[in-house]
Design an enzyme around this catalytic site. Structure first.
Site, PDB file in Angstrom:
ATOM      1  N   LYS A  83      54.680 -24.384   0.554  1.00  0.00           N
ATOM      2  CA  LYS A  83      55.279 -23.588   1.636  1.00  0.00           C
ATOM      3  C   LYS A  83      54.444 -22.316   1.784  1.00  0.00           C
ATOM      4  O   LYS A  83      54.126 -21.663   0.784  1.00  0.00           O
ATOM      5  CB  LYS A  83      56.742 -23.252   1.305  1.00  0.00           C
ATOM      6  CG  LYS A  83      57.373 -22.303   2.338  1.00  0.00           C
ATOM      7  CD  LYS A  83      58.878 -22.339   2.307  1.00  0.00           C
ATOM      8  CE  LYS A  83      59.561 -21.509   1.258  1.00  0.00           C
ATOM      9  NZ  LYS A  83      59.251 -20.070   1.296  1.00  0.00           N
TER      10      LYS A  83
ATOM     11  N   GLU B 218      63.731 -17.939   8.432  1.00  0.00           N
ATOM     12  CA  GLU B 218      64.589 -17.053   7.629  1.00  0.00           C
ATOM     13  C   GLU B 218      65.046 -15.866   8.480  1.00  0.00           C
ATOM     14  O   GLU B 218      64.237 -15.240   9.186  1.00  0.00           O
ATOM     15  CB  GLU B 218      63.813 -16.565   6.400  1.00  0.00           C
ATOM     16  CG  GLU B 218      64.611 -15.562   5.568  1.00  0.00           C
ATOM     17  CD  GLU B 218      64.064 -15.334   4.169  1.00  0.00           C
ATOM     18  OE1 GLU B 218      63.075 -15.990   3.764  1.00  0.00           O
ATOM     19  OE2 GLU B 218      64.644 -14.488   3.471  1.00  0.00           O
TER      20      GLU B 218
ATOM     21  N   GLU C 267      54.121 -18.663   3.942  1.00  0.00           N
ATOM     22  CA  GLU C 267      54.699 -17.701   4.882  1.00  0.00           C
ATOM     23  C   GLU C 267      53.614 -17.385   5.895  1.00  0.00           C
ATOM     24  O   GLU C 267      52.557 -16.857   5.529  1.00  0.00           O
ATOM     25  CB  GLU C 267      55.163 -16.441   4.147  1.00  0.00           C
ATOM     26  CG  GLU C 267      56.356 -16.702   3.254  1.00  0.00           C
ATOM     27  CD  GLU C 267      56.942 -15.432   2.645  1.00  0.00           C
ATOM     28  OE1 GLU C 267      56.621 -14.316   3.095  1.00  0.00           O
ATOM     29  OE2 GLU C 267      57.731 -15.583   1.695  1.00  0.00           O
TER      30      GLU C 267
ATOM     31  N   ASP D 185      59.056 -18.187  -4.405  1.00  0.00           N
ATOM     32  CA  ASP D 185      58.548 -16.976  -5.055  1.00  0.00           C
ATOM     33  C   ASP D 185      59.665 -15.944  -5.196  1.00  0.00           C
ATOM     34  O   ASP D 185      59.463 -14.876  -5.787  1.00  0.00           O
ATOM     35  CB  ASP D 185      57.306 -16.420  -4.353  1.00  0.00           C
ATOM     36  CG  ASP D 185      57.560 -16.033  -2.909  1.00  0.00           C
ATOM     37  OD1 ASP D 185      58.686 -16.259  -2.413  1.00  0.00           O
ATOM     38  OD2 ASP D 185      56.628 -15.509  -2.273  1.00  0.00           O
ATOM     39  N   SER D 186      60.853 -16.274  -4.701  1.00  0.00           N
ATOM     40  CA  SER D 186      62.044 -15.470  -5.015  1.00  0.00           C
ATOM     41  C   SER D 186      62.243 -15.391  -6.527  1.00  0.00           C
ATOM     42  O   SER D 186      63.002 -14.547  -7.015  1.00  0.00           O
ATOM     43  CB  SER D 186      63.291 -16.079  -4.355  1.00  0.00           C
ATOM     44  OG  SER D 186      63.393 -17.460  -4.644  1.00  0.00           O
TER      45      SER D 186
ATOM     46  N   ASP E  96      56.262 -22.488  -3.213  1.00  0.00           N
ATOM     47  CA  ASP E  96      55.675 -21.391  -2.445  1.00  0.00           C
ATOM     48  C   ASP E  96      54.249 -21.069  -2.865  1.00  0.00           C
ATOM     49  O   ASP E  96      53.955 -20.982  -4.067  1.00  0.00           O
ATOM     50  CB  ASP E  96      56.492 -20.104  -2.679  1.00  0.00           C
ATOM     51  CG  ASP E  96      57.574 -19.926  -1.638  1.00  0.00           C
ATOM     52  OD1 ASP E  96      57.414 -20.416  -0.504  1.00  0.00           O
ATOM     53  OD2 ASP E  96      58.589 -19.285  -1.968  1.00  0.00           O
TER      54      ASP E  96
HETATM   55  O1  KIV Z   1      61.297 -17.825  -2.143  1.00  0.00           O
HETATM   56  C1  KIV Z   1      62.325 -18.350  -1.701  1.00  0.00           C
HETATM   57  O2  KIV Z   1      63.303 -18.602  -2.414  1.00  0.00           O
HETATM   58  C2  KIV Z   1      62.363 -18.674  -0.288  1.00  0.00           C
HETATM   59  C3  KIV Z   1      63.701 -19.014   0.295  1.00  0.00           C
HETATM   60  C4  KIV Z   1      64.422 -17.753   0.571  1.00  0.00           C
HETATM   61  C5  KIV Z   1      63.596 -19.864   1.484  1.00  0.00           C
HETATM   62  O3  KIV Z   1      61.381 -18.615   0.393  1.00  0.00           O
END
Ligand code: KIV
Length: 266
Positions: free
Chosen positions: A114, A183, A116, A46-47, A85
């Site tokens: 993934k 992280e 969080e 989600d970056s 994510d």
């Molecule tokens: O969203 C993302 O790119 C991430 C990485 C920083 C691990 O969660």
């Protein structure tokens, strides 16, 4: 062609102490490039809210955004494992998380989601796992919580913080997570997590004591604006082409030449 990477491959790599190379990608062209360079795990992170969409955080990213970019990336992969994510507030309870995961896997082609999470979200991880969804649990710094944290801060620096991180690792593994991702953790705390877990442990800004490393693609190509975080290395500056930069990153992680101690936090 090399066989596709699976969860079994990641587990074997941990056992054989062969470092797992992970990198983000958000579109077809870069997915092809990083796949061909030998990256094992491609994360549609989600970056993308920051590096693709220009937001100040990952909070505005929607499930529709994630599904769209996942479809684009999936078309470019022939070997790498595709981790995606669950975006902010798409996983607030079992039902929401299951519906979100279903969309990313069925519509997008994700191999794994993934989330969080910390120990309190272990029941959601358990619901995903029980339903057959491969799960990576991301803890330490959780960028989706930047509003509550008041900024991007290193986690686990005092004894209470370290205890919380170790408790998160234990609870998330017990809930059925398949992979852990940490992280921005103090390197000493990462080493303690690594000691206690049986799962593949991937790190970003978490020091050398991990089974794999991940970076945001734009960061390791030096195109992210502003001062890069301490844990980033600009591989494009060393090499001069995007392809060579990704290949150099793959080699550096495989040979344990990246990260170096100066990329870690105390
Ligand atoms: O969203 C993302 O790119 C991430 C990485 C920083 C691990 O969660």
């Amino acid at each position: 062609m090399d066989p596709s990477v699976t969860l079994a491959t990641l587990r074997r790599m941990k056992t054989e102490q062969s470092p797992i190379v992970a990198l983000t990608a958000y579109d077809y062209s870069f997915a092809r490039l990083v796949d061909a360079a030998g990256v094992d795990v491609v994360l549609v992170g989600d970056s993308l809210g920051m590096v693709m969409q220009g937001h100040a955080s990952t909070v505005p990213v929607t499930l529709a955004d994630m599904a769209y970019h996942t479809r684009c990336v999936a078309r470019g992969l022939s070997r790498a494992y595709l981790m995606v994510d669950l975006p902010f507030l798409s996983d607030t309870d079992d039902r929401a998380a299951l519906e979100s995961a279903a969309r990313l896997m069925k519509e997008g082609g994700a191999d794994m989601v993934k989330i969080e999470a910390h120990a309190a979200q272990a029941p959601v991880v358990e619901a995903l796992s029980r339903a057959g969804v491969p799960v990576c649990a991301h803890f330490g710094l959780r960028p989706q919580r930047v509003g509550q944290l008041g900024g991007y801060r290193i986690q686990g620096r005092n004894e209470d913080g370290a205890r919380q991180v170790l408790e998160d690792a234990r609870a998330l593994e017990a809930a059925g997570a398949d992979v852990l991702l940490v992280e921005c953790l103090s390197a000493a705390v990462t080493a303690r997590v690594h000691e206690q877990t049986t799962l593949p442990l991937i790190g970003i800004g978490a020091g050398v004591d991990c089974d794999g490393q991940i970076l945001v693609l734009q960061d390791m190509l030096g195109v992210t604006q502003g001062r890069p975080p301490r844990f980033v290395h600009d591989f494009l500056a060393d090499t001069g082409s995007v392809q060579a930069a990704v290949e150099a990153y793959v080699e550096a992680v495989r040979n344990r030449e990246f990260p170096r101690p100066e990329h870690s936090f105390e």
